[in-house]
Design a protein around this motif. Structure first.
Motif, PDB file in Angstrom:
ATOM      1  N   UNK A 144      37.793  42.806  41.791  1.00 27.46           N
ATOM      2  CA  UNK A 144      37.750  42.169  43.112  1.00 27.46           C
ATOM      3  C   UNK A 144      38.282  40.739  43.042  1.00 27.46           C
ATOM      4  N   UNK A 145      37.919  40.011  41.996  1.00 25.85           N
ATOM      5  CA  UNK A 145      38.449  38.653  41.811  1.00 25.85           C
ATOM      6  C   UNK A 145      39.966  38.688  41.654  1.00 25.85           C
ATOM      7  N   UNK A 146      40.468  39.638  40.877  1.00 28.77           N
ATOM      8  CA  UNK A 146      41.910  39.752  40.655  1.00 28.77           C
ATOM      9  C   UNK A 146      42.652  40.067  41.955  1.00 28.77           C
ATOM     10  N   UNK A 147      42.144  41.023  42.698  1.00 28.23           N
ATOM     11  CA  UNK A 147      42.785  41.400  43.964  1.00 28.23           C
ATOM     12  C   UNK A 147      42.746  40.223  44.940  1.00 28.23           C
ATOM     13  N   UNK A 148      41.610  39.547  44.993  1.00 30.62           N
ATOM     14  CA  UNK A 148      41.487  38.392  45.880  1.00 30.62           C
ATOM     15  C   UNK A 148      42.469  37.302  45.485  1.00 30.62           C
TER      16      UNK A 148
END
Length: 188
Positions: A144-148
């Motif tokens: 989720x951090x990467x996608x964000x």
């Protein structure tokens, strides 16, 4: 003036993205400049070199994979806690038009603070995910951090106002989560 505001909003979005994943905004800036989609300040030409792009890509890939493994992710966060803020400082100041209006030191400091704030929020919330799920949520949180970070980077470059709103929303979300955790600890 309008150009300055757009560049500031873009820089805020990129430095926020760097606080979540240091390598995504740097790779995006380097590649987009290399292929002529944007112009970085001349002092950031090194970011577009093949050596820098390959190094950022390889280290970013290793971080992407390692951050999904419980235990390894904590080691990466401990060893690399300074990388996100430094990447934020670089991303903030890399825009060619920004440095003509804003001091390079001030730009670097702003990027360092924004990315450092997001890095700090990750540092506070990740152990909670580990403790409450025995590490099972860590890959999901990391992804989720990467996608964000990818979304913020793309928005920062192409729709800076939305990136800025995303950074504000994430900051508010982290603040609300922090307050809830603090209340919960006091109740115990």
């Amino acid at each position: 003036m309008e150009n300055l505001v757009v560049n500031l909003l873009s820089s805020l979005g990129l430095s926020g993205a760097a606080g979540l994943n240091a390598y995504v905004p740097l790779l995006a800036l380097g590649l987009l400049d290399r292929f002529g989609y944007l112009n970085l300040s001349s002092s950031y030409d090194w970011l577009t070199s093949p050596v820098a792009l390959v190094a950022i890509g390889v280290v970013g890939l290793l971080d992407f994979v390692g951050d999904k493994v419980p235990g390894v992710d904590h080691v990466l966060h401990t060893l690399g806690g300074w990388i996100g803020p430094v990447a934020g400082a670089i991303a903030f100041g890399a825009q060619s038009n920004l440095l003509s209006d804003v001091s390079p030191v001030l730009a670097g400091l702003a990027g360092l603070i924004v990315a450092g704030g997001f890095q700090g929020a990750r540092t506070v919330t990740r152990p909670l995910a580990t403790a409450t799920t025995a590490g099972l949520a860590n890959p999901v949180v990391s992804f989720t951090e990467d996608v964000t970070s990818v979304v913020l980077s793309v928005l920062a470059i192409f729709v800076p106002v939305l990136a800025f709103l995303g950074v504000v929303a994430l900051a508010l979300g982290f603040f609300v989560l922090w307050r809830r955790l603090r209340r919960r600890r006091r109740a115990l």
